[in-house]
Design a protein around this motif. Structure first.
Motif, PDB file in Angstrom:
ATOM      1  N   PRO A 251      19.155  34.678 -40.428  1.00 14.01           N
ATOM      2  CA  PRO A 251      20.009  35.657 -39.726  1.00 14.01           C
ATOM      3  C   PRO A 251      21.349  35.880 -40.403  1.00 14.01           C
ATOM      4  CG  PRO A 251      18.967  34.172 -38.158  1.00 14.01           C
ATOM      5  CD  PRO A 251      18.677  33.622 -39.519  1.00 14.01           C
ATOM      6  N   ARG A 252      21.870  34.840 -41.066  1.00 12.39           N
ATOM      7  CA  ARG A 252      23.156  34.978 -41.731  1.00 12.39           C
ATOM      8  C   ARG A 252      23.088  35.957 -42.902  1.00 12.39           C
ATOM      9  NH1 ARG A 252      25.078  29.306 -43.630  1.00 12.39           N
ATOM     10  NH2 ARG A 252      22.908  29.316 -44.335  1.00 12.39           N
ATOM     11  N   LYS A 253      21.894  36.174 -43.441  1.00 11.50           N
ATOM     12  CA  LYS A 253      21.743  37.041 -44.612  1.00 11.50           C
ATOM     13  C   LYS A 253      21.444  38.491 -44.246  1.00 11.50           C
ATOM     14  CE  LYS A 253      20.155  33.350 -47.707  1.00 11.50           C
ATOM     15  NZ  LYS A 253      19.054  32.881 -48.597  1.00 11.50           N
ATOM     16  N   LEU A 254      21.264  38.771 -42.956  1.00 10.33           N
ATOM     17  CA  LEU A 254      20.872  40.124 -42.565  1.00 10.33           C
ATOM     18  C   LEU A 254      21.955  41.157 -42.893  1.00 10.33           C
ATOM     19  CD1 LEU A 254      19.013  39.550 -39.171  1.00 10.33           C
ATOM     20  CD2 LEU A 254      18.033  40.207 -41.381  1.00 10.33           C
ATOM     21  N   LYS A 255      23.219  40.789 -42.710  1.00 10.02           N
ATOM     22  CA  LYS A 255      24.286  41.737 -43.015  1.00 10.02           C
ATOM     23  C   LYS A 255      24.310  42.065 -44.501  1.00 10.02           C
ATOM     24  CE  LYS A 255      29.258  42.530 -42.631  1.00 10.02           C
ATOM     25  NZ  LYS A 255      30.585  41.973 -42.201  1.00 10.02           N
ATOM     26  N   SER A 256      24.221  41.057 -45.358  1.00 11.58           N
ATOM     27  CA  SER A 256      24.249  41.313 -46.806  1.00 11.58           C
ATOM     28  C   SER A 256      22.983  42.047 -47.245  1.00 11.58           C
ATOM     29  CB  SER A 256      24.395  40.001 -47.581  1.00 11.58           C
ATOM     30  OG  SER A 256      23.318  39.117 -47.305  1.00 11.58           O
ATOM     31  N   LEU A 257      21.854  41.726 -46.600  1.00 12.87           N
ATOM     32  CA  LEU A 257      20.610  42.433 -46.917  1.00 12.87           C
ATOM     33  C   LEU A 257      20.749  43.912 -46.580  1.00 12.87           C
ATOM     34  CD1 LEU A 257      17.643  42.365 -47.823  1.00 12.87           C
ATOM     35  CD2 LEU A 257      17.022  41.726 -45.482  1.00 12.87           C
ATOM     36  N   TRP A 258      21.363  44.193 -45.436  1.00 13.95           N
ATOM     37  CA  TRP A 258      21.600  45.584 -45.046  1.00 13.95           C
ATOM     38  C   TRP A 258      22.473  46.301 -46.083  1.00 13.95           C
ATOM     39  CZ3 TRP A 258      20.073  48.827 -41.061  1.00 13.95           C
ATOM     40  CH2 TRP A 258      20.804  50.014 -40.934  1.00 13.95           C
ATOM     41  N   GLU A 259      23.552  45.651 -46.494  1.00 14.22           N
ATOM     42  CA  GLU A 259      24.467  46.276 -47.449  1.00 14.22           C
ATOM     43  C   GLU A 259      23.792  46.506 -48.799  1.00 14.22           C
ATOM     44  OE1 GLU A 259      27.329  47.479 -46.690  1.00 14.22           O
ATOM     45  OE2 GLU A 259      27.237  46.743 -44.626  1.00 14.22           O
ATOM     46  N   GLU A 260      22.983  45.546 -49.231  1.00 16.71           N
ATOM     47  CA  GLU A 260      22.268  45.695 -50.504  1.00 16.71           C
ATOM     48  C   GLU A 260      21.311  46.885 -50.449  1.00 16.71           C
ATOM     49  OE1 GLU A 260      20.326  41.992 -51.140  1.00 16.71           O
ATOM     50  OE2 GLU A 260      22.196  40.860 -51.344  1.00 16.71           O
ATOM     51  N   GLU A 261      20.579  46.997 -49.340  1.00 15.31           N
ATOM     52  CA  GLU A 261      19.630  48.100 -49.201  1.00 15.31           C
ATOM     53  C   GLU A 261      20.352  49.441 -49.099  1.00 15.31           C
ATOM     54  OE1 GLU A 261      16.321  48.367 -49.356  1.00 15.31           O
ATOM     55  OE2 GLU A 261      16.274  46.278 -49.996  1.00 15.31           O
ATOM     56  N   LEU A 262      21.506  49.448 -48.453  1.00 15.96           N
ATOM     57  CA  LEU A 262      22.255  50.692 -48.297  1.00 15.96           C
ATOM     58  C   LEU A 262      22.672  51.257 -49.654  1.00 15.96           C
ATOM     59  CD1 LEU A 262      23.219  52.427 -45.903  1.00 15.96           C
ATOM     60  CD2 LEU A 262      25.421  51.265 -46.063  1.00 15.96           C
ATOM     61  N   LEU A 263      22.975  50.371 -50.597  1.00 15.67           N
ATOM     62  CA  LEU A 263      23.381  50.811 -51.930  1.00 15.67           C
ATOM     63  C   LEU A 263      22.235  51.481 -52.685  1.00 15.67           C
ATOM     64  CD1 LEU A 263      25.532  47.745 -53.083  1.00 15.67           C
ATOM     65  CD2 LEU A 263      26.358  50.019 -52.379  1.00 15.67           C
ATOM     66  N   ARG A 264      20.992  51.201 -52.281  1.00 16.34           N
ATOM     67  CA  ARG A 264      19.832  51.814 -52.938  1.00 16.34           C
ATOM     68  C   ARG A 264      19.615  53.256 -52.471  1.00 16.34           C
ATOM     69  NH1 ARG A 264      15.475  48.172 -54.641  1.00 16.34           N
ATOM     70  NH2 ARG A 264      16.130  46.008 -54.546  1.00 16.34           N
ATOM     71  N   ARG A 265      20.219  53.637 -51.350  1.00 16.33           N
ATOM     72  CA  ARG A 265      19.933  54.926 -50.736  1.00 16.33           C
ATOM     73  C   ARG A 265      20.757  56.043 -51.366  1.00 16.33           C
ATOM     74  NH1 ARG A 265      17.066  51.227 -49.140  1.00 16.33           N
ATOM     75  NH2 ARG A 265      15.918  51.269 -47.178  1.00 16.33           N
ATOM     76  N   ASN A 266      20.149  57.236 -51.428  1.00 17.55           N
ATOM     77  CA  ASN A 266      20.827  58.429 -51.918  1.00 17.55           C
ATOM     78  C   ASN A 266      21.015  59.413 -50.772  1.00 17.55           C
ATOM     79  OD1 ASN A 266      20.882  57.720 -54.780  1.00 17.55           O
ATOM     80  ND2 ASN A 266      18.654  57.990 -54.723  1.00 17.55           N
ATOM     81  N   PRO A 267      22.160  60.069 -50.703  1.00 20.02           N
ATOM     82  CA  PRO A 267      22.410  60.980 -49.580  1.00 20.02           C
ATOM     83  C   PRO A 267      21.527  62.225 -49.626  1.00 20.02           C
ATOM     84  CG  PRO A 267      24.187  61.112 -51.198  1.00 20.02           C
ATOM     85  CD  PRO A 267      23.313  59.966 -51.618  1.00 20.02           C
ATOM     86  N   ARG A 268      21.206  62.728 -48.445  1.00 19.97           N
ATOM     87  CA  ARG A 268      20.430  63.966 -48.317  1.00 19.97           C
ATOM     88  C   ARG A 268      21.411  65.096 -48.017  1.00 19.97           C
ATOM     89  NH1 ARG A 268      18.166  59.696 -45.910  1.00 19.97           N
ATOM     90  NH2 ARG A 268      16.062  59.074 -46.533  1.00 19.97           N
ATOM     91  N   THR A 269      21.958  65.673 -49.067  1.00 15.42           N
ATOM     92  CA  THR A 269      23.024  66.657 -48.916  1.00 15.42           C
ATOM     93  C   THR A 269      22.550  68.096 -49.076  1.00 15.42           C
ATOM     94  OG1 THR A 269      23.533  66.306 -51.260  1.00 15.42           O
ATOM     95  CG2 THR A 269      24.829  65.064 -49.642  1.00 15.42           C
ATOM     96  N   ASP A 270      21.319  68.290 -49.559  1.00 20.21           N
ATOM     97  CA  ASP A 270      20.750  69.632 -49.694  1.00 20.21           C
ATOM     98  C   ASP A 270      19.236  69.493 -49.773  1.00 20.21           C
ATOM     99  OD1 ASP A 270      20.185  68.747 -52.306  1.00 20.21           O
ATOM    100  OD2 ASP A 270      21.930  69.756 -53.155  1.00 20.21           O
ATOM    101  N   MET A 271      18.535  70.620 -49.948  1.00 25.56           N
ATOM    102  CA  MET A 271      17.083  70.568 -49.935  1.00 25.56           C
ATOM    103  C   MET A 271      16.538  69.731 -51.096  1.00 25.56           C
ATOM    104  SD  MET A 271      14.108  73.500 -49.606  1.00 25.56           S
ATOM    105  CE  MET A 271      14.646  74.556 -50.920  1.00 25.56           C
TER     106      MET A 271
END
Length: 646
Positions: A251-271
């Protein structure tokens, strides 16, 4: 405001919000999918749906839903929603939703009195694990959150019902519990990022309905097991993360896991950004193998779909790494097939007559985007081996006749992408000389000559060019009817139906038609088949025209390729149009793309479905997110951008 944003007015309108779905994958087969308001409408929906190869080749729903309740001063406000008999919905949690957006990850904002709660969802890459992050944005008094998981533990093509076999026992794990309803399944670990209280009170949530299945004529009622509920306090500004996966996590690693995964994401700013994200959802890594899935939620890795969609889903979005990985997985299967093996392939329907020709087309796209010399280095030998394989009549359903054309038998088994069946036989039995197969064959011969000449073997290239010219002449003599192309020719029978298949004879890099013929084919395609969502599969002037993909399985199969629009065909149309009209055709195609951009907020948010009805309002159907549709519209967007630069 983000590109994909939905407000309260739409979200509380069930007629509108229930028709809009979302899907996210982990690029290894696991997915999370539901509607914008978290009310499941398909048996394929679920918070955690994953492949379990130890059981079968299907996906399985482990965690169907997670219902949240906000508690203040002893008053409970349930945020969940499910459909029951009589069009009744309970607990009607959608009325608390104020906003939904998915620019980076999907996020729902709830407001309950003075409480404002944010819920964000994310799958962990290459791991079967869903993370749901809750943030208390506003609260004026002590707030308690309750979570009630609804468990299914069944295949996506099945439904579960109350039974005495289900194991309702649990095992405590750190800040959560672990459960497995049936022995064949893995344990599901449900944990939180902070200390939580669990109350074990197993009971069945009965007769939940999935209206999408009811519309399709399937069984649509299900019972789900609720093992109990979790409770924990949350303070204003605090975030907690819920994790559900088949292995325990710290459970202590869930926050860092979330942040790591968030960095992999690209924004959906257009089609383009939306479709790029969608394209990457189709990647599926299995050990050292990588495939491109045909679509979600029910399709696997189909050979034809993979090769048609591969350039758009990888090269167009600068994912050469995945192009290489998928080709490196596919090539050994192709080599086994042309080597004489006929069973044991992971790529479905690799023996379909046009698959090898689409593979050569994929190499051709690589040559155009990367370089011809690199295509020679990597693929020239296999391309020429495929040509020889076909010329030697080694394919089980691809026969080279003396006139240079390929003959296929589609009377007992579908020979082309128009593959719907009724009573074990093709509904559209395209047999004989099929127009797109022979256009692909001519293109393959000319491209093989180009590769061989680049390698320095002019004599072999001349022979391939000569074969291509024989095929070109036979093609026009056989298919050209003075105005457009027959769909297929079998002996003395010429099929006059106006279908989109002839557009590939114009769009392919090497066309067997002269410019006047190309324009004539394009004109009738534009006049009779073009819609804002792509090309109809059959002209409305035909007596067999059935535009709406509705009803039970048989009715939908009969309609499948006899009127509905398949958006992937717009890719070929756009290339044909620019080939004829060049820069002057660009503005017309840009206007046509408005119809596709409108779909970014429709059936599957940020993606494109398998097909649409052939008549207005062109409602989307089939696989909610379809690789060929996404890939070809991405390629059109990329092509128009290149024209803009020129």
């Amino acid at each position: 405001m983000s590109y994909l944003n939905f407000d309260k007015t739409l979200l509380i309108n069930l007629e509108k919000s229930l028709s809009k779905e979302m899907i996210r994958t982990n690029r290894a087969g696991t997915y999370n999918s539901t509607t914008l308001i978290d009310c499941n409408t398909r048996k394929y929906h679920g918070q955690l749906v994953m492949p379990i190869p130890e059981i079968n080749n299907s996906n399985h729903v482990l965690l169907s839903s997670l219902d949240e309740t906000v508690i203040q001063h002893g008053a409970e406000f349930n945020l969940g929603i499910h459909k029951f008999e009589g069009n009744n919905f309970s607990p009607n949690g959608h009325k608390y939703i104020r906003q939904f957006d998915c620019e980076i990850v999907s996020r729902t904002i709830y407001r309950v009195g003075g409480v404002i709660l944010s819920k964000e969802r994310m799958l962990v890459s290459f791991e079967p694990r869903i993370l749901i992050k809750y943030t208390l944005l506003e609260a004026h008094s002590a707030t308690l959150l309750r979570f009630k998981p609804l468990l299914a533990f069944r295949g996506v093509n099945e439904l579960t019902h109350e039974n005495s076999v289900a194991d309702t026992s649990f095992t405590e794990v750190q800040d959560g519990i672990s459960m497995r309803l049936y022995e064949k399944y893995p344990y599901l670990h449900m944990q939180f990022s902070k200390k939580v209280t669990y109350n074990h009170q197993p009971y069945w949530y009965k007769n939940i309905e999935y209206y999408k299945e009811q519309e399709r004529g399937y069984e649509y009622k299900e019972d789900l097991l609720v093992p109990g509920y979790f409770e924990l306090p949350i303070k204003k500004g605090e975030s907690i993360i819920f994790s559900a996966g088949v292995s325990e996590v710290s459970p202590r690693k869930l926050k860092s896991l979330w942040e790591e995964e968030l960095l992999r994401r690209n924004p959906r700013t257009d089609m383009f950004a939306c479709l790029k994200n969608s394209a990457e959802q189709f990647y599926k890594r299995e050990g050292d193998k990588t495939y491109l899935l045909a679509g979600y939620p029910w399709y696997g890795a189909r050979a034809r779909d993979q090769f048609i969609a591969l350039p758009g889903c990888t090269l167009t979005v600068n994912r050469m790494d995945y192009f290489d990985a998928i080709m490196q997985t596919a090539i050994p299967e192709i080599e086994r097939f042309i080597g004489g093996e006929r069973t044991g392939f992971k790529l479905e329907a690799i023996d379909d007559p046009d698959v090898l020709l689409w593979f050569i087309w994929t190499v051709q796209q690589f040559a155009e985007i990367v370089s011809l010399s690199e295509a020679v280095n990597r693929y020239e030998k296999l391309v020429t081996n495929i040509i020889q394989f076909i010329r030697k009549h080694n394919h089980p359903n691809l026969f080279l006749h003396s006139n240079g054309l390929l003959y296929v038998n589609g009377t007992e088994k579908p020979a082309t992408w128009m593959n719907a069946m009724e009573n074990g036989y093709p509904i559209t039995p395209r047999t004989g000389y099929v127009v797109e197969i022979n256009a692909l064959w001519h293109n393959a011969l000319k491209f093989a000559a180009q590769l061989t000449r680049e390698k320095g073997n002019d004599h072999a290239a001349d022979l391939l060019d000569y074969q291509g010219e024989i095929t070109r002449e036979a093609f026009t003599n056989t298919f050209w009817n003075g105005t457009y192309l027959y769909d297929y020719v079998n002996g003395s029978y010429n099929d006059w139906e106006v279908r989109p298949n002839m557009i590939w004879a114009v769009a392919l890099p090497f066309s067997p038609l002269n410019k006047q013929q190309q324009k004539s084919v394009l004109d009738i395609t534009t006049k009779e088949l073009l819609t804002p969502k792509g090309l109809r599969t059959l002209s409305p002037k035909s007596g067999s025209y059935r535009p709406n993909y509705v009803g039970g399985q048989l009715e939908r199969d009969r309609n499948y390729h006899n009127g509905p629009v398949w958006p992937y065909t717009f890719g070929a149309f756009a290339r044909a149009y620019l080939k004829i009209y060049k820069q002057s055709g660009k503005s017309f195609l840009e206007r046509m793309l408005v119809g596709f951009e409108a779909e970014m907020t429709e059936l599957c948010v940020g993606s494109l479905p398998e097909l649409f009805d052939g008549n207005p309002p062109f409602k989307g159907h089939g696989g909610m997110s379809f690789a060929m549709s996404v890939a070809e519209i991405l390629r059109v967007l990329d092509l128009l951008e290149k024209y803009e630069k020129e």
